[in-house]
Design a protein around this motif. Structure first.
Motif, short mmCIF file in Angstrom:
data_model
loop_
_atom_site.label_atom_id
_atom_site.label_comp_id
_atom_site.label_asym_id
_atom_site.label_seq_id
_atom_site.Cartn_x
_atom_site.Cartn_y
_atom_site.Cartn_z
N PRO A 158 38.80 18.44 13.96
CA PRO A 158 38.02 17.31 13.42
C PRO A 158 38.86 16.06 13.23
CG PRO A 158 37.42 19.34 12.30
CD PRO A 158 38.59 19.68 13.17
N ARG A 159 40.14 16.23 12.91
CA ARG A 159 41.03 15.09 12.73
C ARG A 159 41.16 14.28 14.02
NH1 ARG A 159 43.73 11.07 9.97
NH2 ARG A 159 45.94 10.99 10.45
N VAL A 160 41.40 14.97 15.13
CA VAL A 160 41.51 14.29 16.42
C VAL A 160 40.18 13.65 16.80
CG1 VAL A 160 41.84 14.64 18.89
CG2 VAL A 160 43.46 15.63 17.26
N GLU A 161 39.11 14.36 16.56
CA GLU A 161 37.78 13.81 16.86
C GLU A 161 37.55 12.51 16.10
OE1 GLU A 161 35.15 16.97 15.86
OE2 GLU A 161 35.68 18.20 17.60
N SER A 162 37.95 12.48 14.82
CA SER A 162 37.74 11.27 14.03
C SER A 162 38.62 10.12 14.52
CB SER A 162 38.01 11.54 12.55
OG SER A 162 39.38 11.78 12.30
N LEU A 163 39.86 10.43 14.96
CA LEU A 163 40.74 9.38 15.48
C LEU A 163 40.19 8.80 16.78
CD1 LEU A 163 44.24 10.97 14.81
CD2 LEU A 163 43.21 9.03 13.61
N VAL A 164 39.61 9.67 17.62
CA VAL A 164 39.01 9.18 18.87
C VAL A 164 37.81 8.31 18.55
CG1 VAL A 164 37.80 9.87 20.96
CG2 VAL A 164 39.87 11.09 20.27
N GLU A 165 36.97 8.75 17.61
CA GLU A 165 35.80 7.95 17.23
C GLU A 165 36.21 6.60 16.67
OE1 GLU A 165 33.92 10.59 14.52
OE2 GLU A 165 33.00 11.83 16.11
N ASN A 184 39.82 12.13 26.95
CA ASN A 184 40.57 12.23 28.21
C ASN A 184 41.92 11.54 28.11
OD1 ASN A 184 38.56 13.70 29.50
ND2 ASN A 184 37.56 11.88 30.34
N GLU A 185 41.96 10.42 27.39
CA GLU A 185 43.22 9.71 27.22
C GLU A 185 44.20 10.53 26.39
OE1 GLU A 185 44.52 6.74 28.35
OE2 GLU A 185 42.85 6.85 29.75
N TRP A 186 43.69 11.19 25.34
CA TRP A 186 44.55 12.04 24.52
C TRP A 186 45.08 13.20 25.33
CZ3 TRP A 186 45.72 12.40 19.08
CH2 TRP A 186 45.34 11.26 18.34
N ALA A 187 44.28 13.73 26.24
CA ALA A 187 44.68 14.90 27.02
C ALA A 187 45.58 14.54 28.20
CB ALA A 187 43.44 15.62 27.54
N ARG A 188 45.53 13.31 28.63
CA ARG A 188 46.21 12.90 29.86
C ARG A 188 47.72 13.09 29.80
NH1 ARG A 188 48.01 7.98 31.70
NH2 ARG A 188 47.27 6.96 29.80
N GLU A 189 48.30 12.98 28.60
CA GLU A 189 49.75 13.05 28.46
C GLU A 189 50.27 14.46 28.21
OE1 GLU A 189 51.62 10.44 29.05
OE2 GLU A 189 49.84 9.18 29.35
N VAL A 190 49.38 15.46 28.22
CA VAL A 190 49.80 16.83 27.90
C VAL A 190 50.10 17.58 29.19
CG1 VAL A 190 49.18 18.97 26.73
CG2 VAL A 190 48.31 16.77 25.86
N PRO A 191 51.36 17.92 29.45
CA PRO A 191 51.72 18.52 30.74
C PRO A 191 51.01 19.83 31.06
CG PRO A 191 53.69 17.70 29.64
CD PRO A 191 52.56 17.58 28.66
N VAL A 192 50.70 20.65 30.05
CA VAL A 192 50.05 21.93 30.37
C VAL A 192 48.59 21.75 30.74
CG1 VAL A 192 51.62 23.21 28.87
CG2 VAL A 192 49.40 22.47 27.98
N ARG A 245 39.43 0.44 21.55
CA ARG A 245 40.52 0.96 22.39
C ARG A 245 39.99 1.89 23.47
NH1 ARG A 245 43.63 4.19 19.43
NH2 ARG A 245 42.45 4.03 17.49
N PHE A 246 38.85 2.52 23.21
CA PHE A 246 38.20 3.40 24.18
C PHE A 246 36.77 2.93 24.39
CE2 PHE A 246 40.92 6.55 21.68
CZ PHE A 246 42.02 6.42 22.52
N ASP A 247 36.30 3.05 25.61
CA ASP A 247 34.93 2.67 25.91
C ASP A 247 33.93 3.71 25.43
OD1 ASP A 247 35.75 0.33 27.13
OD2 ASP A 247 35.88 1.26 29.13
N SER A 248 34.37 4.96 25.36
CA SER A 248 33.48 6.04 24.95
C SER A 248 34.31 7.17 24.34
CB SER A 248 32.70 6.59 26.15
OG SER A 248 33.58 7.22 27.07
N TYR A 249 33.63 8.09 23.67
CA TYR A 249 34.29 9.25 23.10
C TYR A 249 34.94 10.08 24.20
CZ TYR A 249 34.98 13.60 20.50
OH TYR A 249 35.53 14.73 19.94
N GLU A 250 34.24 10.26 25.30
CA GLU A 250 34.76 11.07 26.41
C GLU A 250 36.04 10.45 26.97
OE1 GLU A 250 31.63 10.12 26.04
OE2 GLU A 250 30.77 12.09 25.54
N GLN A 251 36.04 9.11 27.12
CA GLN A 251 37.24 8.46 27.63
C GLN A 251 38.41 8.65 26.66
OE1 GLN A 251 37.48 4.26 27.40
NE2 GLN A 251 39.19 4.09 28.82
N GLY A 252 38.11 8.56 25.36
CA GLY A 252 39.15 8.73 24.36
C GLY A 252 39.77 10.12 24.41
#
Length: 265
Positions: free
Chosen positions: A194-201, A217-225, A208-215
């Motif tokens: 929920p913490r990450v969800e609130s930061l994306v919202e 995806n941006e958080w996930a983009r830097e995770v190598p796994v 900073r993000f056009d949509s929740y989905e984009q946000g």
């Protein structure tokens, strides 16, 4: 691998959701009796039912509502654990994140509130739990912090700064309380909480993000796994650090971030 904590008693603070709840679930899966904690009694009740459903046979999960900024409530939380399970073997400390703000926006009151929430909650819980953790051969403390203590996150000045104090406390406890008690920390990266969800919202609201989905995806983009973490992955590391299988690990700060962090240490 059997972690060897079947029948042990564990207390996990701030565990009605997110990483605290996942840690309680992982401990209960291994057969530990677990006390979950939160301020919202309805959400806490739901968390107890959820974690109980995945608990090992014979493991008991109960909830106790308490505000971690209230010293008397913390003492009552520890006492409830001991009364329910006859002792306390494992303490896992967690706390919700302070508001996302820049340095310029942050008031003195917010700095004090963040210190009380993140640092003093751990100090008071450890103090109340210490006599029970030291009994019967000792126990473990695992503190859930954040990778932000190694690599500050933009607009999280309170978390970046104050959580570093928790890490200093954990390292101090690992020597001062040894050998009876081992103390470690986990440094979660991006997990689906929920913490990450609130930061994306909030990022959507700030533009900073056009949509929740984009946000997300941006958080996930830097995770190598690939993708953001499942909270239970973090919980299972907590369970391992609470177990005798990690008996030679103390004073460590373990990143659980899917390789996202760039720090060597």
């Amino acid at each position: 691998m059997d972690l060897g904590i079947d029948g042990d008693a564990a207390l996990v603070t701030a565990s009605s959701s997110g990483l605290g709840k996942a840690s309680g679930r992982a401990l209960a899966e291994e057969g530990a009796n677990v006390v979950l904690n939160g301020r919202d009694e309805e959400r806490l009740e739901a968390a107890v039912a959820d974690v109980s459903a995945d608990a090992a046979d014979g493991a008991e999960v109960i909830g106790h509502a308490a505000d971690l900024t209230d010293p008397e409530a913390i003492e009552g939380l520890v006492e409830r654990t001991v009364e329910a399970f006859g002792g306390l073997d494992h303490l896992v400390t967690s706390a919700g994140g302070p508001p996302a703000k820049s340095f310029r926006e942050t008031t003195d009151e917010e700095w004090y509130d963040a210190f009380d929430q993140l640092v003093m909650s751990v100090v008071r819980t450890v103090r109340a739990a210490l006599p029970y953790l030291e009994a019967d051969g000792g126990g473990t403390i695992v503190t859930i912090a954040s990778v932000s203590v190694k690599e500050p996150v933009d607009d999280l000045v309170l978390s970046n700064s104050v959580r570093a104090g928790v890490l200093g406390l954990e390292k101090t406890l690992s020597t001062e309380l040894a050998p009876e008690i081992r103390a470690n920390a986990v440094l979660p990266g991006t997990h689906e909480t929920p913490r990450v969800e609130s930061l994306v919202e909030q990022g959507v609201e700030d533009g900073r993000f056009d949509s929740y989905e984009q946000g997300m995806n941006e958080w996930a983009r830097e995770v190598p796994v690939g993708g953001i973490g499942d909270p239970l992955d973090l919980g299972r590391v907590v369970a391992f650090l609470s177990s005798p299988r990690s008996g030679f690990v103390s004073g460590a700060a373990v990143p659980v971030d899917g390789g996202e962090g760039a720090s060597t240490f």
